[in-house]
Each structure stands twice: as structure tokens, then as C-alpha cells.
Design a protein around this motif. Sequence first.
Motif, mmCIF file in Angstrom:
data_model
loop_
_atom_site.group_PDB
_atom_site.id
_atom_site.type_symbol
_atom_site.label_atom_id
_atom_site.label_comp_id
_atom_site.label_asym_id
_atom_site.label_seq_id
_atom_site.Cartn_x
_atom_site.Cartn_y
_atom_site.Cartn_z
ATOM 1 N N ASN A 15 0.724 -1.159 -0.029
ATOM 2 C CA ASN A 15 -0.068 0.017 -0.151
ATOM 3 C C ASN A 15 0.887 1.297 -0.081
ATOM 4 N N SER B 281 2.613 4.307 -1.231
ATOM 5 C CA SER B 281 2.651 4.834 -2.743
ATOM 6 C C SER B 281 3.766 5.626 -2.757
ATOM 7 N N SER C 178 0.303 0.382 -4.582
ATOM 8 C CA SER C 178 -1.197 1.040 -4.668
ATOM 9 C C SER C 178 -1.005 2.062 -5.619
ATOM 10 N N THR D 69 -1.638 0.826 -9.128
ATOM 11 C CA THR D 69 -2.875 0.351 -9.543
ATOM 12 C C THR D 69 -4.044 1.580 -9.409
ATOM 13 N N THR D 70 -3.610 2.557 -8.520
ATOM 14 C CA THR D 70 -4.649 3.763 -8.483
ATOM 15 C C THR D 70 -4.560 4.408 -9.911
ATOM 16 N N THR E 230 -5.180 5.871 -2.522
ATOM 17 C CA THR E 230 -4.363 4.678 -2.760
ATOM 18 C C THR E 230 -4.506 3.563 -1.729
ATOM 19 N N ASN E 231 -4.703 4.165 -0.485
ATOM 20 C CA ASN E 231 -4.994 3.204 0.642
ATOM 21 C C ASN E 231 -5.700 3.952 1.696
ATOM 22 N N GLY F 142 -6.000 0.362 -2.848
ATOM 23 C CA GLY F 142 -5.031 -0.599 -2.283
ATOM 24 C C GLY F 142 -5.817 -1.448 -1.499
ATOM 25 N N LYS F 143 -4.945 -2.283 -0.824
ATOM 26 C CA LYS F 143 -5.775 -3.096 0.377
ATOM 27 C C LYS F 143 -6.416 -2.643 1.391
ATOM 28 N N ILE G 16 -5.166 -4.674 -6.050
ATOM 29 C CA ILE G 16 -3.794 -4.823 -6.278
ATOM 30 C C ILE G 16 -3.563 -6.392 -6.270
#
Length: 264
Positions: free
Chosen positions: A49, A51, A77, A80-81, A149-150, A184-185, A190
Motif C-alpha cells: 500500500n 505509494s 497502490s 494500481t490507482t 491509494t489506501n 489498495g488493500k 492490487i
Amino acid sequence: MTNNNVTQYSGYLFDLDGTVYSGKESIQEAISFINALKEKGITYGFITNNSSATREKVAEKLRKMGVEASAGQVFTSALTTAALVKEENISRVYPIGEGGLLGALKQEGIEVTDQQPEAVVVGIDREFSYEKLRISSQALHEGAAYFATNGDKNVPAEHGLQPGNGSIVAAVSAAGGKEPVFVGKPEAHIVNEALERLELDKENVLLIGDNYDTDILAGIHASIDTLLVHTGVTQPHELKQKSKQPTYTAMSLLEWENKLRECR
């Protein structure tokens, strides 16, 4: 162990902070376990996570700690974001974040601006300020989309827990009157990306992490087996309060390795 029927897996996904290292200090049991996987030719990857750093920087940090790792094995993250923002056809964003997030947005061809952005994207930012809060909240009030992002409120470091991205998200949400789309998680985005890129079959993969609320839930949401190691955030007494339990638990990856040996 939560489940005594230990399975031999053909692939592993590792969280980083609190699982492989704490801040700048490595967790030696994890380093040894990962290197043993390398020797056996077992596929593994890292999902984080965090970033702030690029995947290249994360891989470099792991190598300095003695772990065989390449950028292609790292999934952040931030990446993925940025990919999700692009999928939403958003081309102009105001980011709160550091190099990892800014680089990921640039890689996807997304313009960074504080002038009428289509979205606000929040990642960890150790230079977060009132001015950044003002700009982001104004954009949200004017209708900008909102991604984070998380939601990690705290992250483990060598001297204990320190504020995570979730703390910044809480401030932006309060000021902007809107809740973000978390990427993120504990979301599965992710994890699914890592499974696809590493060509892993989810039925034969184990996700290992130290934080129930992020790592373990991400594995549960992605429908893969999980191992919670008590080397970081979630401690045994806290786990008892959770309704959905991880597939396995262990005090460390040394304990997990010993359990694997017993089953061979």
C-alpha cells in the motif's frame, strides 16, 4: 495455527511493511523464507500500500536487505490507482503524494494540476500541508472525483507505528465532505493485478501479511488463502475479535517454515 492442514503453495504474495521489513530494518525470518522460495523456483511477488516509492526503488530496497527481487515482482497502490484513474477516462488530477504516485500518474499520461482537476488522488505525503488540504477540499466541493491509494491509518516502522495515508485521507474527507474510492488493500484490485501479471492460479497462492484489516482482508476479498504473521500491526488478542479468520496464523515466518517441514 488457525488451520492445521497446511498446504504447499506454488506461489506467494508478500506484504512488505511489517511482514518483510519494519521501516529500514529487515525481518530476517522473512528474508530467509523468501530466499528459500527463490532456490526452489517458486514464484513470489510483493504487494504494498506504500505509494511513496516507485517499484524500482522498492525492489532496490529489498535487494539491499538480501532479497532476490525485481521491479516486475513489485505491485504498488500508486500504480494500481493510476491505472484505475485512467480506466475512468480521467485525464487531469490534483495529487497529494510523493514520487511513487506522481511517477505512476505520469506513466499513465495523466496531467497533474491544481487548476480545475477532474479528480483528487491521495497517497502518503510527508510534506502534507494546509495549502494542499485547501486545494483538494475545494476541488471536491466543486465536484471532482476522489481516489485514495489506501486507507492505512498507521504503518509499522523501526520505532513503532507512524501515521499512514489514511490519516491524510481522513483530513481531506472531513474538509471536502466526500469519501474516496479506495484502491489498495483491503480492496482486491492490487491482488488481482499481481495474480494476472505473475500468471498465478489463485487456488495455489498464499498471501502473507501482518495487518488483518488490509493484507488479510485483501486476500479474503480476492478469494485466496492467507497467512497472518504477528510481526507487525495485528496481534493475537486483536485477531480474536475478527469474524472472518485468516486461513493460517503464525508468530513469524520461521514458525510457518517449521510447520511446512512437518507436513513434508
